[in-house]
Structures are given as structure tokens and as C-alpha cells.
Design a protein around this motif. Structure first.
Motif, PDB file in Angstrom:
ATOM      1  N   ILE A 178       0.865  -1.181   0.000  1.00 56.34           N
ATOM      2  CA  ILE A 178       0.000   0.000   0.000  1.00 56.34           C
ATOM      3  C   ILE A 178       0.901   1.231   0.000  1.00 56.34           C
ATOM      4  O   ILE A 178       1.746   1.394   0.887  1.00 56.34           O
ATOM      5  CB  ILE A 178      -0.913   0.006   1.238  1.00 56.34           C
ATOM      6  CG1 ILE A 178      -1.845  -1.213   1.212  1.00 56.34           C
ATOM      7  CG2 ILE A 178      -1.729   1.299   1.305  1.00 56.34           C
ATOM      8  CD1 ILE A 178      -2.614  -1.422   2.499  1.00 56.34           C
ATOM      9  N   GLU A 179       0.738   2.081  -1.020  1.00 57.17           N
ATOM     10  CA  GLU A 179       1.620   3.239  -1.145  1.00 57.17           C
ATOM     11  C   GLU A 179       0.851   4.484  -1.545  1.00 57.17           C
ATOM     12  O   GLU A 179      -0.230   4.398  -2.147  1.00 57.17           O
ATOM     13  CB  GLU A 179       2.718   2.952  -2.179  1.00 57.17           C
ATOM     14  CG  GLU A 179       3.628   1.810  -1.783  1.00 57.17           C
ATOM     15  CD  GLU A 179       4.825   1.680  -2.712  1.00 57.17           C
ATOM     16  OE1 GLU A 179       5.633   2.631  -2.748  1.00 57.17           O
ATOM     17  OE2 GLU A 179       4.951   0.648  -3.390  1.00 57.17           O
ATOM     18  N   GLU A 180       1.425   5.626  -1.215  1.00 52.52           N
ATOM     19  CA  GLU A 180       0.881   6.896  -1.679  1.00 52.52           C
ATOM     20  C   GLU A 180       1.331   7.134  -3.118  1.00 52.52           C
ATOM     21  O   GLU A 180       2.476   6.871  -3.469  1.00 52.52           O
ATOM     22  CB  GLU A 180       1.369   8.043  -0.789  1.00 52.52           C
ATOM     23  CG  GLU A 180       0.880   7.947   0.638  1.00 52.52           C
ATOM     24  CD  GLU A 180       1.348   9.118   1.487  1.00 52.52           C
ATOM     25  OE1 GLU A 180       2.204   9.905   1.002  1.00 52.52           O
ATOM     26  OE2 GLU A 180       0.884   9.258   2.632  1.00 52.52           O
ATOM     27  N   VAL A 181       0.406   7.608  -3.958  1.00 57.30           N
ATOM     28  CA  VAL A 181       0.717   7.896  -5.359  1.00 57.30           C
ATOM     29  C   VAL A 181       0.134   9.255  -5.728  1.00 57.30           C
ATOM     30  O   VAL A 181      -0.734   9.785  -5.034  1.00 57.30           O
ATOM     31  CB  VAL A 181       0.159   6.808  -6.300  1.00 57.30           C
ATOM     32  CG1 VAL A 181       0.946   5.519  -6.169  1.00 57.30           C
ATOM     33  CG2 VAL A 181      -1.324   6.559  -6.048  1.00 57.30           C
ATOM     34  N   ALA A 182       0.618   9.795  -6.838  1.00 56.42           N
ATOM     35  CA  ALA A 182       0.122  11.108  -7.270  1.00 56.42           C
ATOM     36  C   ALA A 182      -1.322  11.024  -7.735  1.00 56.42           C
ATOM     37  O   ALA A 182      -2.123  11.932  -7.483  1.00 56.42           O
ATOM     38  CB  ALA A 182       1.005  11.660  -8.391  1.00 56.42           C
ATOM     39  N   GLY A 183      -1.670   9.933  -8.443  1.00 56.50           N
ATOM     40  CA  GLY A 183      -3.017   9.835  -8.992  1.00 56.50           C
ATOM     41  C   GLY A 183      -3.442   8.406  -9.259  1.00 56.50           C
ATOM     42  O   GLY A 183      -2.712   7.459  -8.943  1.00 56.50           O
ATOM     43  N   VAL A 184      -4.613   8.283  -9.853  1.00 60.25           N
ATOM     44  CA  VAL A 184      -5.210   6.978 -10.166  1.00 60.25           C
ATOM     45  C   VAL A 184      -5.575   6.954 -11.641  1.00 60.25           C
ATOM     46  O   VAL A 184      -6.147   7.914 -12.169  1.00 60.25           O
ATOM     47  CB  VAL A 184      -6.480   6.735  -9.315  1.00 60.25           C
ATOM     48  CG1 VAL A 184      -7.098   5.376  -9.651  1.00 60.25           C
ATOM     49  CG2 VAL A 184      -6.163   6.822  -7.830  1.00 60.25           C
ATOM     50  N   CYS A 185      -5.276   5.863 -12.305  1.00 63.16           N
ATOM     51  CA  CYS A 185      -5.642   5.683 -13.706  1.00 63.16           C
ATOM     52  C   CYS A 185      -7.155   5.635 -13.868  1.00 63.16           C
ATOM     53  O   CYS A 185      -7.848   4.929 -13.125  1.00 63.16           O
ATOM     54  CB  CYS A 185      -5.014   4.391 -14.241  1.00 63.16           C
ATOM     55  SG  CYS A 185      -5.537   3.946 -15.908  1.00 63.16           S
ATOM     56  N   GLY A 186      -7.671   6.382 -14.848  1.00 61.27           N
ATOM     57  CA  GLY A 186      -9.113   6.468 -15.038  1.00 61.27           C
ATOM     58  C   GLY A 186      -9.781   5.181 -15.481  1.00 61.27           C
ATOM     59  O   GLY A 186     -11.005   5.068 -15.432  1.00 61.27           O
ATOM     60  N   ALA A 187      -9.000   4.175 -15.906  1.00 61.33           N
ATOM     61  CA  ALA A 187      -9.593   2.902 -16.323  1.00 61.33           C
ATOM     62  C   ALA A 187     -10.238   2.172 -15.154  1.00 61.33           C
ATOM     63  O   ALA A 187     -11.166   1.367 -15.348  1.00 61.33           O
ATOM     64  CB  ALA A 187      -8.541   2.014 -16.983  1.00 61.33           C
TER      65      ALA A 187
END
Length: 301
Positions: A178-187
């Protein structure tokens, strides 16, 4: 034929409130809908989840197909729009309706995907465990090569360029954290309704490209986190159709470049804009040089 568990039928009679709205955006994608919706029905036994096909005025019989094929399950619904509003616009209309009816979570899903069993339940459990997460990235694998990653979150550079984290990499245990990310893929994008009420919806002016990242950066700016949930798995028929012609490649290049500047203007620190501009100029100079080498002169006009 599918067997609907008796507990689902009983709870439906009690008009149980919808917890999750799964929004499947569709435009003339009838060939994908059977597998996508079937995977949701088979993979999720909860009665407080709805599967809504948000149809952007398709002409291929998609709406009629869904209503006929899945009439046995009341969780499957259709939101038929009067015209093609694009990715952000179509999803926004589904999101608004879901928020109005009180859905706590919204799962944006491409029509050319299928979910693994338990995907939605794992995302619900994850969100209840991490309430600070305004957006969650499931693990998205390539449909034809399920041992390879399509996306497990988005990363972003100082010049507004974005890419799918892990794309093309073998799905090994290193991607199960589980990690922090900038964003999420819209798919495959899991969203918290309470967060959307604060930050707003997808930027429709973007048309396509970086609109998913823009939404997630606004999550961060408003005190929410964007996290990965590797246990929830989606398979995506990752398409490269934008590369089938020079005209489409030109359009993609234009939208990506324009939206990068909009993304920076809307979300990056104003005091860093001069530094960012210098990086952009350096990067564009390199890109122009590469384009000249490849004789792709339209990129430098």
C-alpha cells in the motif's frame, strides 16, 4: 444463467441504501459490455452495490443490449445520455447522480475491463480502513498479458508529464504494498463521495488525458490522500488505438501538451512556476530534436 443469492433478494425488498455506484462509461462499446458487467455480477455478491452503464449516446445498440441481457439483476442499470460528453463529461453526469442518491463510494470503470472476484469488497474494506483516502488505485493488469501491470497508480514529473506506475512490469510482490501515489488511472478509479463534494468533479475542458490526475492532485491539495490497493485487481484491454494514424497521433500530442500546461497552472505551486518553465523549455527542446531526427516535423510546427 446467474443465481442471485436469496439474501440479496430479501434486502432489495427492504430498499437498502446504495453504498457503491460502479459507473461503466460506454460509447459504442457493446462488444465489451457482456464480459465487464458479468465479471461485476459474478465477482460481487453485495446488494448495496449498483452497476450503472453511463452511455454516451451510443448508436450500436449498447443500451438495448444491457437492458435485455442483464434484466435478471436489478443492480444493473443504464444512464442514457443525450449526446457524447466524452470521458470526463460522461463520468461527471454519473457521479452527480450517484452523489445525489447518497452513494458513499464511486468506482469509475472502463467498459473494456473485467474485475476479479472480491475486487469491490476489497476496495470497500480498504476505504473503511483508510478513511483519509479520497481516491484509491486498484492494481490494473493487462488483459491479454495478466502477468504484466497496466497501472497501479499514476506518477507525475515537475513538468506535468504523467505515466502509469509499473506499466509493462511483471506483477511481482514488490507491487503489493500500500503506497501513496500522485493519482489513479481512469480505467479503474475508486472515489470517495465526501471528498468529491469538497474538491469538485473531473475537468471536462481537458476532454481526455490528465483529467484523472488533475482530480487526484486536487485531492492532495484539499487534505485527502491517494493510495494504492493492490489486493483489488482489474484487467484492462489497454488500447493503443490513438497510434493508428498520424492525425490521431497529432491530436493526442496536442491534448497532452495543452493539458500539461493546464495541469501545472491549476495545481502546481505558483512560486515554482519559473523553475518549472525552465524545465519545460529544456524538455521541449530535446523533444523537438528527437522529432527532427524521426522526421516527425509536425511536432515542431
Amino acid at each position: 444463467m446467474y443465481n442471485i443469492p436469496s439474501q440479496i433478494i430479501l434486502r432489495r425488498l427492504m430498499n437498502k441504501k446504495i453504498l457503491v455506484s460502479v459507473l461503466i462509461l460506454n460509447w459504442n462499446g457493446k462488444e465489451h459490455l457482456n464480459e465487464c458487467i458479468s465479471s461485476l455480477i459474478e465477482g460481487c455478491g453485495r446488494d448495496d452495490v449498483e452497476f450503472v452503464v453511463v452511455d454516451n449516446s451510443s448508436s450500436d445498440g449498447s443500451v438495448e443490449f444491457v437492458r435485455d441481457r442483464f434484466s435478471f439483476d436489478e443492480r444493473v442499470k443504464v444512464l442514457s445520455l443525450d449526446k457524447n460528453y466524452g470521458w470526463s463529461g460522461g463520468n461527471n453526469r454519473g457521479i452527480k447522480k450517484s452523489i445525489e442518491q447518497g452513494s458513499k463510494y464511486i468506482f469509475l470503470l472502463n467498459n473494456d475491463t473485467k474485475v476479479e472476484k472480491g475486487c469491490i469488497e476489497k476496495l470497500i474494506e480498504f476505504s473503511e480502513t483508510y478513511p483519509e483516502a479520497g481516491a484509491v488505485a486498484p492494481k490494473i493488469l493487462l488483459y491479454d498479458q495478466p502477468f504484466l501491470i497496466n497501472s497501479i497508480g499514476l506518477e507525475c514529473s515537475i513538468i506535468g508529464s504523467a505515466w502509469d506506475r509499473g506499466i509493462g512490469r511483471v506483477d511481482t510482490p514488490r507491487w503489493n504494498k500500500i503506497e501513496e501515489v500522485a493519482g489513479v488511472c481512469g480505467a479503474g478509479m475508486w472515489l470517495k463521495s465526501d471528498a468529491l463534494k469538497i474538491i469538485g468533479l473531473l475537468p471536462e475542458e481537458f476532454e481526455i488525458y490528465l483529467d484523472d490526475l488533475d482530480l487526484c492532485l486536487r485531492m492532495w491539495m484539499n487534505g485527502f490522500k491517494v493510495l494504492t490497493c493492490p489486493e483489488a485487481v482489474v484487467h484492462h484491454k489497454f488500447s493503443m488505438t490513438w497510434k493508428t494514424s498520424v492525425e490521431r497521433e497529432k491530436r493526442k500530442y496536442y491534448l497532452n501538451t495543452r493539458n500539461r500546461f493546464w495541469l501545472i497552472e491549476r495545481n502546481f505551486p505558483k512560486k515554482e512556476l519559473l523553475k518549472i518553465l525552465m524545465y519545460i523549455l529544456f524538455g521541449e527542446a530535446k523533444a523537438i530534436g528527437n522529432s527532427i531526427k524521426k522526421l516527425e516535423l509536425w511536432r515542431v510546427k
